[in-house]
Motif scaffolding. Sequence first.
Motif, PDB file in Angstrom:
ATOM      1  N   TYR A   1      -0.988  -3.383   9.103  1.00  0.00           N
ATOM      2  CA  TYR A   1      -0.123  -2.269   8.726  1.00  0.00           C
ATOM      3  C   TYR A   1       0.684  -1.812   9.927  1.00  0.00           C
ATOM      4  O   TYR A   1       0.193  -1.798  11.056  1.00  0.00           O
ATOM      5  CB  TYR A   1      -0.954  -1.108   8.173  1.00  0.00           C
TER       6      TYR A   1
ATOM      7  N   GLN B   1       0.847  -1.195   0.000  1.00  0.00           N
ATOM      8  CA  GLN B   1       0.000   0.000   0.000  1.00  0.00           C
ATOM      9  C   GLN B   1       0.886   1.250   0.000  1.00  0.00           C
ATOM     10  O   GLN B   1       1.864   1.320   0.774  1.00  0.00           O
ATOM     11  CB  GLN B   1      -0.923   0.014   1.222  1.00  0.00           C
ATOM     12  N   ASP B   2       0.538   2.179  -0.855  1.00  0.00           N
ATOM     13  CA  ASP B   2       1.267   3.449  -0.958  1.00  0.00           C
ATOM     14  C   ASP B   2       2.775   3.210  -1.140  1.00  0.00           C
ATOM     15  O   ASP B   2       3.618   3.843  -0.511  1.00  0.00           O
ATOM     16  CB  ASP B   2       1.022   4.311   0.298  1.00  0.00           C
TER      17      ASP B   2
END
Length: 458
Positions: free
Chosen positions: A224, A122-123
């Motif tokens: 995360y 992610q990102d």
Amino acid sequence: MEDEDDPVIEEIPVYLSKTLAENLYLLQYPVKASSATFDDGQVVNSCVKPINQQIKVDYALNTASKNYDSFKGEQFAIAADGKDKDRQQQKPTFRSGTMDKQSFLSSKPIEDVNRYMLCVLQDREIHGTALKGIISMRQVFSYFDKQDKRTKAEEKAEQDADADEEELKQVTVKFARTENEKVRKAREKSFNYIAKMESEEPWCETFWHTKNSTAAELERQKLYCGGSTRSGIDGALNVTSDEYLGMLISKEKTDRNIDSMLPSRVISMHKLKQMPLIDQIKNILKDAKVLTFQQIIDLLPDRSVATEKVLRTLPMAGVLIRGNWVVQSDIIYPEGSVSRTNGVPAEQMCKARDYILYRYTQCDTLERHQLALITQLPTEEIHEILNSVAKLNSDRSWSLLLPPNEDFSTNELEISDRQNAFWAAQADNFNDMEKCTKRSPKKSTRSDSKYDVKMSNG
């Protein structure tokens, strides 16, 4: 290849999250079709056994579908729970009176999951979490087992009702033998013991949250790595490329073969190279079963070891069988250990295995039933020993895994003579075993006498 020929295109930071490290499991469905998915399936019940790490999930079936056979569904429910409502269990298999669910039970295909993790991108950042376990979910048909148990219970009840008086039964009293620590550990690793422990642990009911629920989303966020955790990651992964490569390589076991001759799950080359030469040879012979001298040289991690040194070390770990090397019996069955199936002590297993190896120095093939008669071992133990050095032929005889290697016996005459002298010294003991078997009465004679007695009494 130089660095300029393979330039770095992009660097992506990797973060480690430990929030779910002790509770994250990967569920696999190996028997379902690749096009099928359980993401949208309705879970009607789920439970776990935390100690044995077992999971059971019941998925609802669409009984209103045109592809569903209502008659068969009702028959399955009747077979599992019975027709008479008074005899139904307190918790029936199918509450609706028809087969309205399918059950999946877990098993562990991989015990060591230390090298597996779940990663999320992610990102332009990778967040990884170590797995606690990998679990395979397979469909179970417990309602068939319930039908068999209920049928047997009904038949037994009818037999008890028909009996006018209770018959006397002979009772055999057995006293448990004391076991040492090694025997206890071997027993606890047996299949029967593990299965008993799994069956005795009760199921714990759990709540199942769908993938789109708020609770599921909150759990996904734990994959995360948060800002407070990232500060310690850079220092933890601040290692050189060689150190990082060493961390990736397993120092205990590897899933790949050292060579095509060696089975899987053997000791890795990394670990083997750190051992003394005698231990290297022991492990190679133990894993490869039967090897020529040249194959042993090729499998050693250090090819620079002098041939004379290997020849001096080999007799301390193996025995020579018609030019090929086989690991010594006391390495396969160390003192205090027992066989896998029937728990035969190591002393008896070594004696029987040495006799079988001696016979292979005299002949090309052996018969399993004759070996069982002479060694007085159960058939499973004889099969276990033969599998370690021999292969089964089409005529049901057993021959060594490798053909005789006359070249080694000719070139290394001194070692060959010493090995022949070793077997000659053991020959008297082995001949006594065979003589004792010939003096003992045959099984067929005993069975015939029993049959004659029954006929005369009849």
